[in-house]
Design a protein around this motif. Structure first.
Motif, PDB file in Angstrom:
ATOM      1  N   ALA A 115       0.833  -1.214   0.000  1.00 53.74           N
ATOM      2  CA  ALA A 115       0.000   0.000   0.000  1.00 53.74           C
ATOM      3  C   ALA A 115       0.865   1.261   0.000  1.00 53.74           C
ATOM      4  O   ALA A 115       0.544   2.245  -0.680  1.00 53.74           O
ATOM      5  CB  ALA A 115      -0.930  -0.012   1.213  1.00 53.74           C
ATOM      6  N   THR A 116       1.972   1.216   0.733  1.00 55.82           N
ATOM      7  CA  THR A 116       2.829   2.409   0.835  1.00 55.82           C
ATOM      8  C   THR A 116       3.551   2.659  -0.489  1.00 55.82           C
ATOM      9  O   THR A 116       3.712   3.803  -0.908  1.00 55.82           O
ATOM     10  CB  THR A 116       3.827   2.251   1.999  1.00 55.82           C
ATOM     11  N   ARG A 117       3.953   1.578  -1.148  1.00 54.45           N
ATOM     12  CA  ARG A 117       4.600   1.750  -2.461  1.00 54.45           C
ATOM     13  C   ARG A 117       3.630   2.401  -3.447  1.00 54.45           C
ATOM     14  O   ARG A 117       4.027   3.185  -4.293  1.00 54.45           O
ATOM     15  CB  ARG A 117       5.073   0.397  -3.003  1.00 54.45           C
ATOM     16  N   VAL A 143       7.339  13.533  18.587  1.00 58.34           N
ATOM     17  CA  VAL A 143       7.038  12.164  18.175  1.00 58.34           C
ATOM     18  C   VAL A 143       8.145  11.595  17.298  1.00 58.34           C
ATOM     19  O   VAL A 143       8.686  12.293  16.440  1.00 58.34           O
ATOM     20  CB  VAL A 143       5.662  12.107  17.461  1.00 58.34           C
ATOM     21  N   GLU A 144       8.475  10.345  17.538  1.00 62.50           N
ATOM     22  CA  GLU A 144       9.408   9.633  16.674  1.00 62.50           C
ATOM     23  C   GLU A 144       8.610   8.971  15.557  1.00 62.50           C
ATOM     24  O   GLU A 144       7.477   8.536  15.774  1.00 62.50           O
ATOM     25  CB  GLU A 144      10.157   8.576  17.499  1.00 62.50           C
ATOM     26  N   ALA A 145       9.207   8.892  14.349  1.00 58.29           N
ATOM     27  CA  ALA A 145       8.513   8.300  13.197  1.00 58.29           C
ATOM     28  C   ALA A 145       9.468   7.384  12.452  1.00 58.29           C
ATOM     29  O   ALA A 145      10.552   7.810  12.058  1.00 58.29           O
ATOM     30  CB  ALA A 145       8.025   9.410  12.264  1.00 58.29           C
ATOM     31  N   LYS A 146       9.031   6.135  12.262  1.00 61.43           N
ATOM     32  CA  LYS A 146       9.890   5.157  11.577  1.00 61.43           C
ATOM     33  C   LYS A 146       9.456   4.980  10.133  1.00 61.43           C
ATOM     34  O   LYS A 146       8.257   5.002   9.844  1.00 61.43           O
ATOM     35  CB  LYS A 146       9.765   3.797  12.276  1.00 61.43           C
ATOM     36  N   SER A 147      10.430   4.713   9.263  1.00 62.43           N
ATOM     37  CA  SER A 147      10.093   4.270   7.913  1.00 62.43           C
ATOM     38  C   SER A 147       9.877   2.749   8.003  1.00 62.43           C
ATOM     39  O   SER A 147       9.498   2.252   9.043  1.00 62.43           O
ATOM     40  CB  SER A 147      11.222   4.625   6.948  1.00 62.43           C
ATOM     41  N   GLY A 148      10.077   2.019   6.937  1.00 67.32           N
ATOM     42  CA  GLY A 148       9.993   0.566   7.031  1.00 67.32           C
ATOM     43  C   GLY A 148       8.823  -0.051   6.285  1.00 67.32           C
ATOM     44  O   GLY A 148       8.596  -1.255   6.377  1.00 67.32           O
ATOM     45  N   TYR A 149       8.085   0.773   5.543  1.00 71.77           N
ATOM     46  CA  TYR A 149       7.014   0.221   4.716  1.00 71.77           C
ATOM     47  C   TYR A 149       7.329   0.415   3.235  1.00 71.77           C
ATOM     48  O   TYR A 149       6.436   0.427   2.392  1.00 71.77           O
ATOM     49  CB  TYR A 149       5.666   0.860   5.070  1.00 71.77           C
ATOM     50  N   GLY A 150       8.613   0.624   2.936  1.00 73.37           N
ATOM     51  CA  GLY A 150       9.034   0.717   1.545  1.00 73.37           C
ATOM     52  C   GLY A 150       9.887  -0.502   1.241  1.00 73.37           C
ATOM     53  O   GLY A 150       9.579  -1.312   0.401  1.00 73.37           O
TER      54      GLY A 150
END
Ligand code: IZC
Ligand code: ZN
Length: 417
Positions: A115-117, A143-150
């Motif tokens: 979905a993220t792509r 707030v901390e924000a992580k990537s990881g859906y690519g």
């Protein structure tokens, strides 16, 4: 511009200690009654008894009417930027299909990767802004924000750019983490090392462009092993990143020990950490970021052993783990209740866990998580008479007003972005 908050019933400054607050110290929480706070040009300029500060000149005087006032909440672990949602997996969960089995079948994280792509940078941006607004409404100011859906170069960079852009455009401060090593994609099914190499090859560019401060990895059965995580995170450290781990979330692989060995800023989850892991954590500066919302949402029984960790002397923070799969909530106040009810943390420990310690877990200990003269005025007025009331009255939003850098960001009536 000067704003005076006066007639504060209970003020938590969270300023008893320099540095992260560990073990039994987490129960030493001074409470200042009938206090006032003066904010000038976005910063806290005076903190003192209401009777002494009430006549200070100010453009705006806010009568807190005996309410609780605390620092803005710091949220140290979220997967803020993602496409789509996973409500279709709820039925599978209800049938008892485990989280890691859903992932193995190409769902879970991999469903959000697809979905993220497919989602444009602009749409990811709008969605992240929406979630930041909601976090602000619950009293979160950093707030901390992580990537990881690519988990391919292009999409990871897209996510990181979005995290950085919303951080610039939204009043909340966003601290970015690169979680390129979040799952094993179909292309790399038989070659997880290849995926780690591809992600590690991005470190220099991410560093150079300032797209992330931390590198994180999902150390878990069926995802990345302790050995792979060690090699990958050591490379990240060589490139100048601080590191974090999703450790001992579902299977006890020894991720807690690895976090300590690597000098990670935090080891996150630690739900199934062993006695050995807890002892090592307690003797280190690595912060245990505990995520009880995830255990609740996955329908599991093994909440992290916060009591054992704190009694052994560890530094503990808590977080929503906001993400579209394993903890779908921005409501940090609900997590505070779960910390009390399911991990038996005391209200005092819980307040350190969402302010000072959470700030240290994302290297913001010097700017966030305290009410202190000279600091940025990140402050929450609560519709509550005392600090114990927030975890006690669960599932609803107790925020009255949120100030970010001295500006009114949210009130019960709505947002002021
Ligand atoms: O999307 O399921 N545990 N990563 C590791 C997650 C949960 C987020 C997700
Ligand atoms: Zn996570």
């Amino acid at each position: 511009m000067a704003t005076l908050l006066y007639n504060i019933g209970q003020l938590l400054t969270m300023d008893q200690y320099d540095g992260q607050v560990r073990g039994k110290d987490m129960n030493n929480l001074p409470v200042y009654e009938n206090y006032a706070v003066l904010i000038e040009d976005g910063k806290i300029s005076k903190v003192g008894p209401s009777s002494q500060l009430e006549n200070e000149p100010a453009d705006e005087k806010v009568d807190c009417e005996g309410r609780l006032v605390t620092p803005g909440i710091v949220e140290p672990h979220t997967h803020l930027v993602f496409g789509g949602s996973r409500e279709h997996e709820m039925a599978l969960k209800q049938q008892g299909v485990p989280y890691l089995d859903i992932l193995k079948q190409g769902g879970g994280i991999l469903s959000t990767v697809r979905a993220t792509r497919e989602t444009s940078e602009q749409d990811l941006y709008k969605k992240a802004m929406f979630h930041l607004d909601r976090m602000a409404s619950y009293g979160i100011t950093t707030v901390e924000a992580k990537s990881g859906y690519g988990m391919d170069r292009e999409t990871e960079l897209k996510q990181l750019r979005v995290a950085n852009q919303v951080g610039k455009d939204h009043p909340l401060e966003v601290v970015s983490t690169f979680l390129g090593a979040h799952a094993i994609t179909e292309d790399y099914k038989d070659n997880p090392e290849g995926l780690l190499d591809e992600m590690a090859a991005m470190f220099p560019q991410i560093k150079e462009e300032g797209l992330a401060e931390f590198v994180d990895i999902f150390t878990e059965k069926g995802v990345f092993t302790v050995e792979q995580s060690r090699r990958y995170l050591n490379k990240a450290k060589e490139c100048g990143f601080d590191v974090k781990l999703h450790a001992d979330e579902i299977e006890p692989l020894g991720g807690t020990q690895l976090a300590v060995e690597l000098g990670a800023r935090s080891g996150d989850h630690l739900a199934v950490a062993t006695d050995e892991g807890i002892e090592q954590l307690a003797n280190s500066d690595t912060i245990g970021v505990l995520l009880p919302g995830t255990i609740f949402y996955l329908g599991k029984g093994d909440f992290a052993r916060a009591r054992d960790m704190i009694e052994a002397g560890a530094t503990v923070a808590i977080s929503t783990d906001f993400n579209p799969g394993s903890s779908v909530t921005e409501n940090i106040q609900l997590i505070m209740s779960l910390a009390a009810l399911k991990m038996r943390m005391t209200p005092e420990e819980i307040w350190y866990a969402v302010t000072t310690n959470a700030a240290h877990a994302i290297n913001r200990g010097d700017v966030a998580g305290k009410i202190k003269e000279g600091r940025q005025a990140d402050i929450v007025i609560w519709d509550a008479p005392n600090y114990k009331y927030i975890p006690y009255h669960y599932g609803v939003n107790h925020v009255n007003t949120v100030f970010k850098a001295g500006k009114k960001l949210y009130t019960r009536g709505g947002l002021h972005v």
